[in-house]
Motif scaffolding. Structure first.
Motif, PDB file in Angstrom:
ATOM      1  N   LYS A   1       0.833  -1.199   0.000  1.00  0.00           N
ATOM      2  CA  LYS A   1       0.000   0.000   0.000  1.00  0.00           C
ATOM      3  C   LYS A   1       0.868   1.249   0.000  1.00  0.00           C
ATOM      4  O   LYS A   1       2.044   1.220   0.377  1.00  0.00           O
ATOM      5  CB  LYS A   1      -0.945   0.009   1.193  1.00  0.00           C
ATOM      6  N   VAL A   2       0.252   2.334  -0.430  1.00  0.00           N
ATOM      7  CA  VAL A   2       0.892   3.641  -0.398  1.00  0.00           C
ATOM      8  C   VAL A   2      -0.199   4.634  -0.042  1.00  0.00           C
ATOM      9  O   VAL A   2      -1.358   4.438  -0.414  1.00  0.00           O
ATOM     10  CB  VAL A   2       1.548   3.972  -1.771  1.00  0.00           C
ATOM     11  N   GLY A   3       0.138   5.656   0.706  1.00  0.00           N
ATOM     12  CA  GLY A   3      -0.912   6.605   1.066  1.00  0.00           C
ATOM     13  C   GLY A   3      -0.343   7.919   1.538  1.00  0.00           C
ATOM     14  O   GLY A   3       0.865   8.050   1.784  1.00  0.00           O
ATOM     15  N   ALA A   4      -1.227   8.903   1.635  1.00  0.00           N
ATOM     16  CA  ALA A   4      -0.806  10.221   2.106  1.00  0.00           C
ATOM     17  C   ALA A   4      -2.013  10.969   2.630  1.00  0.00           C
ATOM     18  O   ALA A   4      -3.159  10.649   2.301  1.00  0.00           O
ATOM     19  CB  ALA A   4      -0.141  11.011   0.973  1.00  0.00           C
ATOM     20  N   SER A   5      -1.734  11.972   3.452  1.00  0.00           N
ATOM     21  CA  SER A   5      -2.797  12.889   3.862  1.00  0.00           C
ATOM     22  C   SER A   5      -2.490  14.263   3.262  1.00  0.00           C
ATOM     23  O   SER A   5      -1.332  14.584   2.977  1.00  0.00           O
ATOM     24  CB  SER A   5      -2.905  12.948   5.383  1.00  0.00           C
ATOM     25  N   TYR A   6      -3.550  15.026   3.084  1.00  0.00           N
ATOM     26  CA  TYR A   6      -3.448  16.271   2.312  1.00  0.00           C
ATOM     27  C   TYR A   6      -4.237  17.380   2.975  1.00  0.00           C
ATOM     28  O   TYR A   6      -5.250  17.125   3.629  1.00  0.00           O
ATOM     29  CB  TYR A   6      -4.013  16.061   0.900  1.00  0.00           C
ATOM     30  N   GLU A   7      -3.779  18.615   2.750  1.00  0.00           N
ATOM     31  CA  GLU A   7      -4.530  19.778   3.206  1.00  0.00           C
ATOM     32  C   GLU A   7      -4.516  20.844   2.121  1.00  0.00           C
ATOM     33  O   GLU A   7      -3.583  20.899   1.306  1.00  0.00           O
ATOM     34  CB  GLU A   7      -3.900  20.334   4.495  1.00  0.00           C
TER      35      GLU A   7
END
Lengths: 239, 420
Positions: B371-377
């Motif tokens: 898996k790969v993931g990120a959070s964003y604003e």
């Protein structure tokens, strides 16, 4: 290695092989309750057992044997488990053994996020341990409850924060991409209807990177104390 | 269905009478029209209807009656999922949420009149329009290929019949045959998707046709989760996969669908199956509405509103928003931010700060998930990544299995979040 402990008539009773008036002397090979205490460590994150045991993420497990599934008063069960209980599921050796082996295969919509115990001996041991905390023949022993282990020490003011459930509902939309609202748990655990304190402690454990999961660490990293409280307040109230 | 809808509308009407009215009587309820019933549109429509308690009139226009997700379609190609398990109906959105679901194509938008025309001839008016049309293909991006060639050389990059066609072709490959993929240039839907597909095709061939080969023609130097995929291909499918990057002519490709040939930098390769994934652009309705800049539709990072029209929100693959990958997860995440903003604008409900996230799982081999993931604003310029993670090479089998099981849980979760 482990000597099997003989407990009276349990299996026979559970299978309905003998009727009322059965002889208590009939014995069946069972499990080792001492070894089962070790196995119970897997359960103790969510279930308490013993004197003063309370409902937590899961219901307390005192008096489990002979109890109708999903019917312990004061605990808010998944719809599936409540329905199974209404349909007549009663916890005994046979049904508990099946449930512990693969929870979702017995109760597909259970919120118990546990993959199951493959090893029959470990299940036997665990059942022998659980059996101690039901009525005769084994009364609840004088032992401390098992699930008071504190994962993260949080200041009282953090635990006392009152969450804003409306904000929590908005924030929860991020959680619900993966965690199912109705509490179904397949591969991703249920977070529905957790007691607020458990929810708050778990999220702080992720935020402090004490719990290892990278997605949860990332999600928790940007949540403030108030936002964690808001989420806890929302998930507590879900139907 | 009709009865349910009447019951719902009746209940909602009663609630409206009891609640303080935010709009002057006589205007009717504000209308939100959502075009596209995928991860962006279905989620947005559902959250709008669910959270507004009948205060909004929500209409969803989607051509297909059963929606087949593009995400997880690779698992079907690999034999890990039944085709039917990818299909979802809009029944609950209509019956339980009171959404007016119209199965038709949106063909044009008149932004001055605030109307949308449908292929079936109807015209729908809106107060707020949500466009979530997914992708279309850039014409001429792969010389020799156009939409008339999609039976000979399927793209299988929109869910549905194309996915079934590609699977049938893979299953019919001759012993020792060649599966070719023309991979797309950036940006495109689901960055790890083509490479997960290679893994799934390799798994099928290893099991059923072990002397077959896979040829990937790729215009990109690097690709998503490259280290993880290459490690997995070496471990599970050694010698089966050849990837030709731009250094060796992967960016200079032509296809000949009639002859089943792939010409790489002038060299002709005869292949048995050819999966052409062309360059992509926003679903056509975005350009028809005059909301694109180049291939994509730019949006405001804090609300997903079009940069060109504040009454239009654009979700998912079609939007140009910054750092988020084009994925079902991203579209679902953006939809909730947009729904919160739209409700605030139309009903005065509380608006909370935007935050976004994404995780993409890929399956490399049985129970070998990554898996790969990120959070964003949002920043004033774009949706910006604030933190990220990726699976590591060399992880043990137990962790990879857990990751795969997690992906199954996610599929159940996101589809419940989309369709109720």
């Amino acid at each position: 290695m482990r000597p099997a402990v003989l407990l009276a008539a349990l299996l026979a009773v559970s299978l309905g092989l003998i009727g009322p008036g059965r002889a208590a002397a009939e014995a069946v090979a069972f499990g080792d309750a001492e070894a089962g205490a070790e196995v119970f460590l897997w359960c103790s994150g969510c279930h308490e057992i013993g004197p003063d045991a309370q409902d937590s993420v899961g219901p307390h497990l005192n008096g489990l044997f002979g109890r109708r599934a999903g019917a312990h008063e004061g605990y808010d069960y998944s719809e599936s488990l409540a329905r199974m209980g209404a349909d007549g599921l009663v916890w005994d050796l046979e049904t508990l053994d099946a449930y512990i082996e693969v929870p979702q295969s017995l109760v597909s919509g259970t919120r118990m996020s546990f993959p199951g115990i493959e090893d029959q001996q470990e299940r036997n041991d665990l059942l022998a341990f659980l059996r101690r905390y039901s009525d005769s023949p084994a009364n609840i022993p004088e032992a401390p409850p098992t699930a008071l282990h504190v994962e993260v020490a949080l200041p009282e003011e953090v635990l006392a924060l009152v969450g804003d459930p409306e904000y929590g509902e908005y924030l929860a939309s991020e959680c619900l991409t993966c965690h199912q609202k109705d509490g179904s748990a397949q591969g991703i655990p249920s977070i529905t209807k957790w007691p607020e304190r458990n929810f708050v402690v778990a999220m702080h454990a992720y935020r402090q990177q004490l719990r290892p999961h990278p997605v949860m660490q990332m999600v928790a990293a940007r949540l403030s104390d108030e936002e964690i409280a808001a989420l806890a307040a929302y998930f507590k109230t879900l139907d | 269905m009709a009865l349910n809808r009447r019951v719902f509308m009746g209940t909602a009407g009663a609630a409206m009478l009891a609640a303080p009215m935010l709009r002057a009587a006589g205007h009717g309820k504000p209308k939100v029209l959502v075009i596209g019933g995928g991860a962006g549109g279905a989620t947005c429509a559902r959250y709008l209807a669910k959270d507004s308690d009948g205060a909004l009139d929500v209409t969803l226009v989607e051509p297909t009656r059963t929606y087949y997700t593009c995400f997880f379609s690779n698992l079907y190609l690999g034999g890990f999922r039944e085709y039917e398990s990818l299909g979802h109906s809009y029944g609950k959105l209509a019956s339980e949420y009171g959404i007016n679901v119209i199965h038709d194509w949106a063909t044009g938008v008149d932004r001055d009149a605030k109307t949308v025309t449908l292929a079936g001839g109807s015209t729908l008016s809106y107060d707020v329009l949500v466009l979530s049309p997914g992708i279309d293909f850039v014409e001429g991006s792969v010389p020799g290929w156009d939409i008339t060639a999609q039976n000979a050389m399927p793209h299988a990059y929109k869910g549905g019949s194309q996915t079934q066609l590609l699977k049938a072709q893979i299953e019919a490959m001759p012993e020792g045959g060649v599966f070719a993929m023309v991979a797309p240039p950036n940006p495109y839907r689901c960055p790890p998707g083509p490479y997960e597909r290679i893994s799934m095709v390799a798994h099928h061939l290893k099991t059923n046709n072990p002397t077959a080969k896979i040829l990937v023609v790729d215009p990109k130097e690097k690709f998503s989760k490259q280290g993880l995929f290459e490690e997995g291909w070496q471990a599970h499918y050694a010698g089966m996969v050849t990837r030709i990057g731009p250094d060796f002519g992967g960016d200079n490709v032509e296809v000949r669908p009639d002859a089943m040939e792939v010409v790489i930098d002038g060299e002709v390769n005869k292949v048995d199956v050819c999966n052409v994934i062309p360059a992509q652009k926003a679903g056509l309705i975005c350009a028809a509405a005059g909301l694109t800049d180049g291939n994509w539709a730019p949006v405001a990072p804090d609300t997903m509103q079009s940069r060109m029209d504040e009454n239009v929100y654009i979700l998912g693959d079609a939007s140009a928003q910054g750092d988020m990958p084009k994925s079902g997860f991203s579209a679902n995440s953006q939809a909730k931010v947009a729904a919160n903003a739209i409700r605030g604008a139309l009903t005065g409900s509380r608006v909370f700060p935007a935050r976004y996230s994404n995780t993409c799982w890929s399956l490399i081999a049985p129970e070998d998930g990554v898996k790969v993931g990120a959070s964003y604003e949002p920043t004033p310029e774009k949706i910006a990544s604030v933190s990220s993670f990726i699976s590591q090479t060399g992880e043990d089998a137990a962790l990879r299995k857990t990751t795969y099981e997690e992906s199954l849980g996610w599929y159940a979760g996101i589809t419940a979040d989309m369709f109720g």
